[in-house]
Design a protein around this motif. Sequence first.
Motif, short mmCIF file in Angstrom:
data_model
loop_
_atom_site.label_atom_id
_atom_site.label_comp_id
_atom_site.label_asym_id
_atom_site.label_seq_id
_atom_site.Cartn_x
_atom_site.Cartn_y
_atom_site.Cartn_z
N GLN A 1 0.84 -1.18 0.00
CA GLN A 1 0.00 0.00 0.00
C GLN A 1 0.88 1.24 0.00
OE1 GLN A 1 -2.73 0.21 3.26
NE2 GLN A 1 -3.59 2.17 2.63
N VAL A 2 0.59 2.15 -0.93
CA VAL A 2 1.38 3.37 -1.05
C VAL A 2 0.91 4.39 -0.03
CG1 VAL A 2 1.98 5.29 -2.55
CG2 VAL A 2 1.83 2.97 -3.49
N GLN A 3 1.87 5.00 0.64
CA GLN A 3 1.57 6.09 1.55
C GLN A 3 2.52 7.24 1.30
OE1 GLN A 3 1.49 4.48 5.65
NE2 GLN A 3 -0.62 5.17 5.70
N LEU A 4 1.98 8.43 1.23
CA LEU A 4 2.76 9.65 1.14
C LEU A 4 2.38 10.51 2.33
CD1 LEU A 4 2.24 10.44 -2.67
CD2 LEU A 4 4.12 9.17 -1.62
N VAL A 5 3.36 10.83 3.15
CA VAL A 5 3.08 11.58 4.38
C VAL A 5 3.86 12.88 4.36
CG1 VAL A 5 3.15 11.54 6.88
CG2 VAL A 5 2.67 9.43 5.63
N GLU A 6 3.11 13.97 4.32
CA GLU A 6 3.73 15.30 4.30
C GLU A 6 3.96 15.82 5.71
OE1 GLU A 6 0.54 15.36 0.91
OE2 GLU A 6 0.68 14.69 3.00
N SER A 7 4.96 16.66 5.84
CA SER A 7 5.23 17.34 7.11
C SER A 7 5.95 18.65 6.82
CB SER A 7 6.07 16.46 8.04
OG SER A 7 7.32 16.18 7.47
N SER A 21 8.46 18.25 3.76
CA SER A 21 8.99 16.92 3.48
C SER A 21 7.84 15.99 3.13
CB SER A 21 9.72 16.36 4.70
OG SER A 21 10.81 17.17 5.07
N CYS A 22 8.15 15.01 2.31
CA CYS A 22 7.17 13.99 1.96
C CYS A 22 7.86 12.64 2.02
CB CYS A 22 6.60 14.22 0.57
SG CYS A 22 5.55 12.88 -0.04
N ALA A 23 7.45 11.84 2.98
CA ALA A 23 8.02 10.50 3.14
C ALA A 23 7.12 9.50 2.44
CB ALA A 23 8.15 10.16 4.61
N ALA A 24 7.71 8.73 1.54
CA ALA A 24 6.96 7.76 0.75
C ALA A 24 7.24 6.34 1.21
CB ALA A 24 7.31 7.91 -0.73
N SER A 25 6.22 5.53 1.18
CA SER A 25 6.38 4.11 1.44
C SER A 25 5.49 3.32 0.49
CB SER A 25 6.03 3.77 2.89
OG SER A 25 4.69 4.10 3.17
N GLY A 26 5.91 2.11 0.19
CA GLY A 26 5.11 1.27 -0.68
C GLY A 26 5.30 1.51 -2.16
N LEU A 27 6.17 2.41 -2.54
CA LEU A 27 6.44 2.67 -3.96
C LEU A 27 7.53 1.70 -4.41
CD1 LEU A 27 6.49 6.56 -4.08
CD2 LEU A 27 4.69 5.05 -4.90
N ASN A 77 13.65 7.68 0.69
CA ASN A 77 12.30 7.73 0.10
C ASN A 77 11.58 9.02 0.48
OD1 ASN A 77 12.42 5.11 -1.12
ND2 ASN A 77 12.04 4.20 0.89
N THR A 78 12.30 10.11 0.39
CA THR A 78 11.76 11.39 0.84
C THR A 78 12.07 12.47 -0.20
OG1 THR A 78 12.06 10.76 3.15
CG2 THR A 78 11.78 13.10 2.69
N VAL A 79 11.11 13.34 -0.39
CA VAL A 79 11.32 14.53 -1.21
C VAL A 79 11.15 15.75 -0.32
CG1 VAL A 79 10.67 13.51 -3.40
CG2 VAL A 79 8.92 14.57 -1.98
N TYR A 80 11.84 16.82 -0.71
CA TYR A 80 11.85 18.03 0.08
C TYR A 80 11.49 19.22 -0.81
CZ TYR A 80 14.69 14.96 2.98
OH TYR A 80 15.14 13.90 3.72
N LEU A 81 10.68 20.10 -0.28
CA LEU A 81 10.35 21.34 -0.99
C LEU A 81 10.78 22.50 -0.10
CD1 LEU A 81 9.03 22.54 -3.53
CD2 LEU A 81 6.92 22.79 -2.18
N GLN A 82 11.89 23.12 -0.49
CA GLN A 82 12.38 24.29 0.23
C GLN A 82 11.69 25.52 -0.36
OE1 GLN A 82 14.59 24.58 2.88
NE2 GLN A 82 13.98 26.74 2.85
#
Length: 123
Positions: A1-7, A21-27, A77-82
């Motif tokens: 199961q894909v989860q994207l969790v923003e913070s 930040s966006c931590a992804a799992s299940g991809l 498994n994380t992307v960042y938006l500065q």
Amino acid sequence: QVQLVESGGGLVQAGGSLRLSCAASGLTGSRYAMAWFRQPPGKEREFVATINWNGDRPYYADSVKGRFTLSRDNAKNTVYLQMNSLTPEDTAVYYCAADPDGRTVVAGSPSYWGQGTQVTVSS
């Protein structure tokens, strides 16, 4: 199961900065393009930025170009938006998104979405 969790969202004064930040799992099984969209109050959701799997080709909406920087760490498994030089017009719910096809992302129809994080910029 894909989860994207923003913070990382919150309240900031105009001219200030935030890093989302966006931590992804299940991809698994594909090289995913990642992206951020936002939905300002009372408006439609709009594209902000996307980045390819290798992280060497970010692409930005004109409204954020030169102020926002998108990066990714595939090991985490994380992307960042500065986000720098924020203005009240940047106030929105920011959503992380992912899709194997970067073109689908830019078209506004990625397969996976996070729940969103609120960014509020005060004047």
